[in-house]
Design an enzyme around this catalytic site. Structure first.
Site, PDB file in Angstrom:
ATOM      1  N   LYS A  81       0.850  -1.189   0.000  1.00 21.77           N
ATOM      2  CA  LYS A  81       0.000   0.000   0.000  1.00 21.77           C
ATOM      3  C   LYS A  81       0.890   1.246   0.000  1.00 21.77           C
ATOM      4  O   LYS A  81       1.907   1.273   0.714  1.00 21.77           O
ATOM      5  CB  LYS A  81      -0.919  -0.023   1.226  1.00 21.77           C
ATOM      6  CG  LYS A  81      -1.949   1.104   1.266  1.00 21.77           C
ATOM      7  CD  LYS A  81      -2.919   0.930   2.443  1.00 21.77           C
ATOM      8  CE  LYS A  81      -3.972   2.030   2.479  1.00 21.77           C
ATOM      9  NZ  LYS A  81      -4.948   1.885   3.577  1.00 21.77           N
ATOM     10  N   SER A 156     -10.010   2.048   2.624  1.00 29.73           N
ATOM     11  CA  SER A 156      -9.114   2.802   1.784  1.00 29.73           C
ATOM     12  C   SER A 156      -8.086   1.943   1.045  1.00 29.73           C
ATOM     13  O   SER A 156      -7.456   2.444   0.110  1.00 29.73           O
ATOM     14  CB  SER A 156      -8.361   3.824   2.640  1.00 29.73           C
ATOM     15  OG  SER A 156      -7.519   3.166   3.577  1.00 29.73           O
ATOM     16  N   SER A 180     -10.413  -0.353   6.794  1.00 27.22           N
ATOM     17  CA  SER A 180      -9.802  -0.266   5.461  1.00 27.22           C
ATOM     18  C   SER A 180      -9.060  -1.499   4.967  1.00 27.22           C
ATOM     19  O   SER A 180      -8.655  -1.534   3.809  1.00 27.22           O
ATOM     20  CB  SER A 180      -8.850   0.918   5.404  1.00 27.22           C
ATOM     21  OG  SER A 180      -9.579   2.100   5.211  1.00 27.22           O
TER      22      SER A 180
END
Ligand code: GLN
Length: 489
Positions: A81, A156, A180
């Site tokens: 990420k 997210s 998330s």
């Protein structure tokens, strides 16, 4: 030698294949780089692809294996990420603010994957500064859901979820402040785990809400998540909230019997607001767990309805403080030709942050201001305590809590963008665990209208191994987690 395509194999399969020398890390890494190049255009899952660096890491991994020094994940490729600082590589948090930021150091999580000899394929798209549930707040544009490109992948960690669901990477990392990891895992048919707060170091992970943020694995199976958690867990003196607690081998108890396991079903998680077809899939998953030996008991989490309101005071309050460092001087985008210092701050921040981030900074600053601190921030902290106490009482009656991860399947791109409250409610079942600091996971439980549904499991502190055990046994009895979207098979 297995004839299964490399991208249909789990981390555990790939690790075995590397061990047997069925293929090299270079071949494996090239396979995924080719898939990213061919298929990511339609998804937008990656912000940065690190082809040259990945191949160099792959060669180093092959050499390490040749010397007989390989660890379990040596040579296996991952996507990271874009919230984790990566030395020499652009690290953006999906914000214009950090569009040109090349990190001078590695986050602890990146160090851990490097030490394991893993390969980094690239950095995945996400909601800006991890604020969102749909991956639509990214400066680099929305991510599409591989199951249906008109739908969101969740957020997210939507880029990580889409990348793994489309098998552009065998697994990825995510971070979870209010859901998330779990919500995008649910919307993309993955196994995702948010560890106990303090299990994984936050050092070098760009902070959103420091008392809630935790990193964790997003993978195809519980076994793969266990392999990743083995790498990611542990104490780090550089993160003052990292806890020095023994790290077990998370793969050791995956096959334990579920006989006698008490599963708590919170009545608040099955009521109004839950899509009926999602409820049907969750009921079937619970029936399956009963067949595996579990018993169920109804539990009460009476302050559940306060989790979202408390979170939307606490998380913005913490973010307003954390994001003050992006001022165009110390960090971040700087406006052209500032007239004076105040103009520099104002325009740099106005230009660098997107609308959702600005909304949160304003809400947080208000909640922390002298006149309103007691009424909002202090009150929210008291509610947080009540939520934690709800769980403590619940865990006297059960070993694991089960329910839906998200109230609905993946929603349409743009559908909730103009309505922040509707967007915030998509985390209604995940946020309380962050407020309490508990571990939670989501695993594939079936489909409705051809879109995946996630089953959420919540455990007591440090019970990651138990959650992974329940998920693994469930995955031995079902094959939902093996389903791959047709366009990416
Ligand atoms: N969707 C939630 C939010 O917008 C949670 C985000 C997260 O876990 N990073 O804040």
């Amino acid at each position: 030698m297995s004839t299964t395509p490399l991208h249909h194999q789990t981390l555990a399969d790939l690790a075995r294949g590397l061990e047997r020398r069925d293929f090299s890390s270079r071949e494996l890494t090239q396979h995924f780089l080719d898939r990213i190049q061919r298929l990511d255009g339609g998804l937008n899952a990656f912000i940065t692809v690190c082809a040259d660096q990945a191949l160099a890491q792959a060669d180093a991994a092959d050499a390490r294996r040749g010397r007989g020094e390989a660890a379990p994940l040596t040579g296996v490729p991952f996507a990271q990420k874009d919230i984790f600082c990566t030395e020499g590589v652009k690290t953006t948090c999906a914000s214009k603010m950090l569009d040109t930021f090349i990190s001078p150091y590695n986050a602890a999580v990146i160090e851990q994957f490097n030490a394991a000899g893993a390969v980094m394929l690239g950095k995945t798209n996400m909601d800006e500064f991890a604020m969102g549930s749909s991956n639509e707040t990214s400066f680099y544009g929305p991510v599409k859901n591989p199951w249906d490109k008109t739908k969101v992948p969740g957020g997210s960690s939507g880029g990580s979820a889409a990348a793994v669901a489309a098998r552009l990477a065998p697994a990825a990392t995510g971070t979870d402040t209010g859901g998330s990891i779990r919500q995008p895992a649910a919307l993309c048919n993955l196994t995702g785990l948010k560890p106990t707060y303090g299990r994984v170091s936050r050092w070098g992970m760009i902070a959103f809400a420091s008392s809630l943020d935790q990193a964790g694995p997003m993978a195809q199976t519980a076994e793969d998540a266990a392999l990743m958690l083995n790498v990611m867990s542990g104490h780090d003196a550089r993160d003052s909230t990292s806890i020095d607690y023994p790290v077990p081998d998370y793969t050791a108890n995956l096959n334990d019997s579920l006989a006698g396991l008490r599963i708590g079903l919170p009545k608040q998680y099955f009521g109004e607001g839950l899509d009926a077809s999602v409820a049907g899939v969750i009921d079937a998953a619970i029936t399956e767990l009963k067949k595996l030996g579990a018993t169920v008991v109804e539990i009460d989490l009476p302050t559940s309805h306060l989790a979202v309101p408390a979170y939307y005071v606490i998380a913005p309050a913490e973010c307003s403080s954390n994001l003050s460092r992006f001022d165009g001087v110390r960090f971040g985008h700087r406006c052209e030709m500032p007239r004076d210092l105040e103009d520099l701050y104002k325009r740099s921040r106005a230009e660098g942050f997107g609308a959702e981030v600005k909304r949160r900074i304003m809400v947080g600053t208000y909640a922390l201001s002298a006149g309103y601190y007691d009424a909002y921030y202090l009150q929210a902290q008291k509610v947080r305590r009540l939520i934690k106490e709800d769980f403590e009482r619940a865990f006297e009656k059960c070993d694991v809590i089960a329910g839906p991860t998200s109230p609905s399947v993946a929603f349409g791109l743009g559908e909730k963008q103009s309505n922040p409250i509707a967007m915030y409610l998509s985390d209604i079942y995940t946020i309380a665990t962050n407020l309490a600091g508990l571990p939670g996971m989501s695993l594939p439980a079936g489909f409705t209208a051809q879109l995946p549904v996630g089953l959420q499991l919540i455990g007591n502190y440090w019970s990651e191994a138990k959650l992974l055990n329940v998920a693994h046994r469930y995955q031995q009895a079902t094959d939902w987690h093996r389903q791959i979207p047709a366009d990416f098979a």
